[in-house]
Write a protein that holds these residues in place. Structure first.
Motif, PDB file in Angstrom:
ATOM      1  N   ILE A 425      66.552 -58.111  44.117  1.00 23.28           N
ATOM      2  CA  ILE A 425      65.547 -58.806  44.938  1.00 23.28           C
ATOM      3  C   ILE A 425      65.981 -58.892  46.397  1.00 23.28           C
ATOM      4  O   ILE A 425      65.242 -58.450  47.296  1.00 23.28           O
ATOM      5  CB  ILE A 425      65.241 -60.200  44.360  1.00 23.28           C
ATOM      6  CG1 ILE A 425      64.668 -60.065  42.950  1.00 23.28           C
ATOM      7  CG2 ILE A 425      64.269 -60.959  45.267  1.00 23.28           C
ATOM      8  CD1 ILE A 425      64.451 -61.399  42.249  1.00 23.28           C
ATOM      9  N   TYR A 503      60.152 -63.816  42.101  1.00 23.12           N
ATOM     10  CA  TYR A 503      59.734 -63.855  43.514  1.00 23.12           C
ATOM     11  C   TYR A 503      58.242 -64.142  43.495  1.00 23.12           C
ATOM     12  O   TYR A 503      57.421 -63.245  43.587  1.00 23.12           O
ATOM     13  CB  TYR A 503      60.043 -62.523  44.204  1.00 23.12           C
ATOM     14  CG  TYR A 503      60.153 -62.618  45.699  1.00 23.12           C
ATOM     15  CD1 TYR A 503      61.307 -63.116  46.289  1.00 23.12           C
ATOM     16  CD2 TYR A 503      59.092 -62.256  46.519  1.00 23.12           C
ATOM     17  CE1 TYR A 503      61.415 -63.215  47.669  1.00 23.12           C
ATOM     18  CE2 TYR A 503      59.192 -62.344  47.891  1.00 23.12           C
ATOM     19  CZ  TYR A 503      60.356 -62.827  48.470  1.00 23.12           C
ATOM     20  OH  TYR A 503      60.457 -62.935  49.836  1.00 23.12           O
ATOM     21  N   HIS A 507      55.910 -67.629  47.976  1.00 25.48           N
ATOM     22  CA  HIS A 507      56.265 -66.900  49.191  1.00 25.48           C
ATOM     23  C   HIS A 507      55.018 -66.468  49.954  1.00 25.48           C
ATOM     24  O   HIS A 507      55.081 -66.290  51.180  1.00 25.48           O
ATOM     25  CB  HIS A 507      57.121 -65.676  48.836  1.00 25.48           C
ATOM     26  CG  HIS A 507      58.459 -66.029  48.262  1.00 25.48           C
ATOM     27  ND1 HIS A 507      58.663 -66.291  46.923  1.00 25.48           N
ATOM     28  CD2 HIS A 507      59.665 -66.185  48.855  1.00 25.48           C
ATOM     29  CE1 HIS A 507      59.939 -66.572  46.707  1.00 25.48           C
ATOM     30  NE2 HIS A 507      60.572 -66.519  47.868  1.00 25.48           N
TER      31      HIS A 507
END
Length: 598
Positions: A425, A503, A507
């Motif tokens: 990541i 993730y 975000h």
């Protein structure tokens, strides 16, 4: 003698002729001794002759052609000459028997008394005996002469028949040879025809293969030309559309209306700022009234600049530590070179097909896992190279707006690697931020006294060394939006895959909030439009009323502050937002490529 007979046939034929000549030469001289005055006897030489019927008969070889041949002789003509030696012996024996019979008849028949009979009775016995012997000798000579004459006739006939037989054999063998030669010629012609057909078939197959290859090359060339032509047309149409929209906007806008709108939006923005003060769902404070100043020519939230420094440090460590370690190991370097080519090929084959995505991500997982077993250096090097390939694919393929759907299969592969290798990541995000700093987000501001070319290089604009010019601004903005589309696809829960817990969508909220807190630049409308087209629906469904606040700030605060240089892209953004609001569901439409194709 026929010159075409085989050695065995020649030997047999010569032996028979010699035996026939010997028999014909011996018979006449032995006939006189074969007959006595009283009892006929067979000559002992005749019984030992090759023509003696008690001896095994000698046969000429049968050379009759096949029944279907036009040269075949009649069956009776062949049978006539099968055993000439037996025929000769039979005739000799018949002649001897005839002579003996005649002698007996002559000796036993009663004689008429002649005038001389009386004189005979007057002869002495010795004289009678002598006369009798003379008469018998005369009779025997006459019989021998007749027998010799018959034998001579028989010999003549046999010689004639031998000549006829020799001619017949010669002709038969000649016809057999002609038939054999004809068969060989036909066989040779058949082989030649077969070889010619094989050569012709091979030539035709080769011509078909060459034609197919030429057609494939031509098809590939046409496809490449079509893609290039399509890209040129899209670029030209986009420029034309932007120009037309700009002209329309300029004609419709006037100073009085702009002033009224600015005053109204200013009041609404103030109210919205007060209403939205405070942290959002991801903990990021949305404060449109805050002023963030650039630092060293970089404009971004403090946290964004901190993450940017971390990402650059990570890439610098890989460059200075991991790469020399890999280069020092020759065997490892060779293995990584092979896997490097395989990763490049796999990334280039990515499509939105379910089977293709499954196959490629399984192979990518296998390659990274194999690198992990070879040590930490190979592991980090392989993850770094894979990240570069994926970002480069997004930069080149996803840049075109009509191809934004290709971001999703790339994101699916990345999320699969996330689930097995979490260290992937930060390396991938570092590569995205290096190529496209707007994903942080971070803007570049020209420093006082900085040359324009230096500013463009710092802004990640590509420089064409052959033409000695920088790429057009429109092409630069397309590349940045292509990489941002990959980032927007990464943060979502993609249909058909496991939930993205590595993730996640938070975000996305962070990115929008930070963009709203920054002074807009020329590229800002395109970045927001791209991000909302790819991830807007997922954000809208997840954050609901909170996302509505973002929408209000965007519409009432950020859009009025857009620079004039972004008028064309700003028009595209406002038109899209208006269409989304007026839709039946009030939702941003699902982007193409979100679901896999079977």
């Amino acid at each position: 003698m026929p010159p075409f007979l085989s050695p065995t046939s020649l030997e047999l034929f010569s032996r028979e002729r010699e035996r026939g000549a010997e028999a014909r030469g011996a018979l006449p001289s032995g006939v006189g001794s074969a007959v006595s005055p009283t009892t006929p006897k067979k000559d002992s030489r005749l019984s030992q002759s090759p023509r003696n019927p008690k001896l095994p008969p000698t046969h000429f070889p049968s050379v009759a052609p096949p029944p279907s041949s036009p040269n075949a002789l009649p069956q009776n003509q062949l049978t006539k000459w099968q055993d000439p030696m037996q025929l000769l012996s039979t005739e000799v024996e018949t002649a001897a028997q005839t002579a003996a019979t005649a002698t007996r008849l002559a000796l036993s028949s009663p004689r008429r008394k002649s005038p001389q009979a009386s004189s005979v009775s007057k002869l002495s016995p010795f004289q009678v005996h002598l006369r009798k012997q003379e008469e018998e000798g005369a009779t025997a000579s006459s019989i021998e002469a007749r027998t010799a004459s018959r034998l001579k006739d028989t010999q003549t006939k046999l010689e004639s028949r031998d000549r006829e037989l020799e001619q017949t054999v010669h002709e038969t063998f000649r016809r057999a040879l002609e038939l054999a030669n004809a068969a060989l010629k036909r066989e040779a012609e058949a082989r030649e025809l077969a070889a010619e057909n094989a050569r012709r078939a091979e030539a035709e197959a080769r011509a078909v293969e060459e034609s197919r290859r030429a057609a494939f090359v031509e098809e590939e060339r046409k496809r490449a030309d079509a893609v290039e032509e399509k890209r040129r047309k899209e670029a030209a149409a986009r420029e034309e559309e932007e120009k037309r929209i700009a002209d329309i906007a300029k004609k419709k806008a006037d100073d009085d209306q702009r002033k009224v709108e600015e005053e109204r939006l200013k009041a609404l923005t103030t109210a919205a700022t007060l209403a939205l003060a405070g942290p959002g769902p991801s903990g990021v404070t949305v404060n449109a009234g805050a002023v963030i100043k650039p630092v060293n020519g970089e404009l971004g939230a403090p946290r964004s600049l901190e993450k940017d420094a971390e990402y650059r440090a990570l890439l610098a460590r890989i460059k200075t530590t991991v790469r020399p370690q890999v280069q020092a190991d020759r065997a490892l370097r060779t293995w990584l070179a092979e896997k490097k080519m395989e990763v490049t090929r796999l990334v280039g084959q990515v499509t939105n097909s379910r089977d293709q995505v499954t196959r490629i991500r399984n192979k990518m997982l296998g390659i990274i896992s194999a690198a992990q077993q070879r040590g930490s250096g190979a592991y980090e090097w392989m993850m770094d190279f894979t990240s570069k390939r994926i970002v480069s694919q997004a930069e080149n393929e996803v840049a075109v707006k009509t191809a934004r759907s290709k971001a999703f299969p790339l994101a699916r592969i990345c999320q699969t690697i996330f689930s097995k290798h979490p260290a992937f990541i930060p390396i991938l995000i570092s590569r995205i931020a290096k190529k496209c700093p707007f994903a942080l987000p971070k803007y570049f501001v020209r420093i006082e006294g900085e040359a324009e070319n230096d500013f463009k290089k710092r802004s990640r604009m590509k420089f064409d060394e052959d033409e000695n010019i920088f790429e057009p601004v429109a092409l630069y903005e397309e590349r940045m939006c292509g990489i941002l589309a990959l980032y927007a696809a990464l943060i979502q829960n993609l249909p058909g895959d496991a939930p993205n817990t590595f993730y996640d969508l938070g975000h996305g909220w962070t990115w929008l909030s930070r963009v709203l807190n920054l002074e807009p630049q020329r590229i800002t409308p395109l970045l927001i439009l791209t991000f909302l087209e790819i991830a807007g629906l997922e954000l809208q469904r997840t954050f609901k009323s909170q996302f509505r606040k973002i929408w209000v700030l965007l519409e009432r605060h950020l859009i009025p502050k857009m620079p004039e240089a972004s008028i064309s892209s700003l028009t595209l953004l406002t038109v899209a937002m208006t269409d989304w609001q007026r839709s039946r569901t009030g939702l941003i439409p699902a982007p193409p490529g979100l679901t896999l194709e079977d």
